[in-house]
Design an enzyme around this catalytic site. Structure first.
Site: not given
Ligand code: GLN
Length: 196
Positions: A52-54, A84, A115, A143-144, A179, A181
């Site tokens: 998600g978004e850390s 992630c 990150r 993903i990112r 990921h 999942e």
């Molecule tokens: N770039 C996101 C972060 O560091 C992580 C991306 C993800 O969980 N898919 O918050």
């Protein structure tokens, strides 16, 4: 068996599905708790912190009074998998982005993360990864994604993408920069369940 998924933000529902798939494959009768408040962490046999978004997840872990209890579970030996953003939060050291956003890490694993390391080059990609403990390569979706820049102490790498560490284990803790999942392959969820 009772597994939990932190459900405050991010790719949580997909982990519930993957856990049920892993229960079925292993022939285990299990339930999955959606963790939103402190009480939801009671009596869990394992926990997943999703992607998600850390920064957002870290704030919500503090606001909902989850962070310290997760640290206590980790110290008690409860298996925890961070994927992630969850991988970022498990680490002891972040990068300048973590510092700039004042993201409070859980600080549980002897590793430093970078990150969005892959995100700057390619937003998202899938690759076949050789993972220690698995006979066949794992289809990993990035993903990112963060990368694990270095590990020390009790933390050791379990998978690399080129020269970059993308999965590591320290005792009961598993960190994955991808990921697991999202690929319909539940072997890494099974790995977590087998740690119980
Ligand atoms: N770039 C996101 C972060 O560091 C992580 C991306 C993800 O969980 N898919 O918050």
């Amino acid at each position: 068996m009772r597994a939990g998924v932190v459900f405050v933000q991010g790719a949580a529902p997909e982990h519930v599905q993957a856990l049920h798939g892993a229960f079925d494959t292993l022939g285990i009768k299990g339930t999955v708790a959606q963790v939103r408040k402190r009480k939801d962490l009671d009596d869990l046999d394992c926990l997943i912190i999703p992607g998600g978004e850390s920064t957002t997840i870290s704030k919500l872990l503090l606001r909902f009074d989850l962070a310290d209890e997760i640290r206590r579970m980790a110290a008690d030996g409860v298996p925890i998998m961070g994927t992630c953003a969850g991988c970022v939060l498990l680490s002891k050291q972040g990068d300048e982005q973590v510092a700039r956003t004042q993201t409070e890490l859980l600080g549980l694993m002897d590793m430093q993360v970078d990150r969005n390391a892959f995100g700057r080059q390619r937003e998202s990609f899938e690759t076949s990864l050789r993972v220690e403990g698995l006979n066949e390569p794992f289809p990993a979706v990035f993903i990112r994604a963060p990368l694990i820049k270095k590990v020390w102490g009790g933390c050791r790498p379990l998978a690399k993408h080129g020269d970059d560490i993308v999965m590591a284990r320290q005792e009961n803790l598993l960190a994955l920069s991808f990921h697991p999942e999202l690929s319909g392959d539940t072997r890494l969820h099974q790995m977590l369940l087998k740690m119980i």
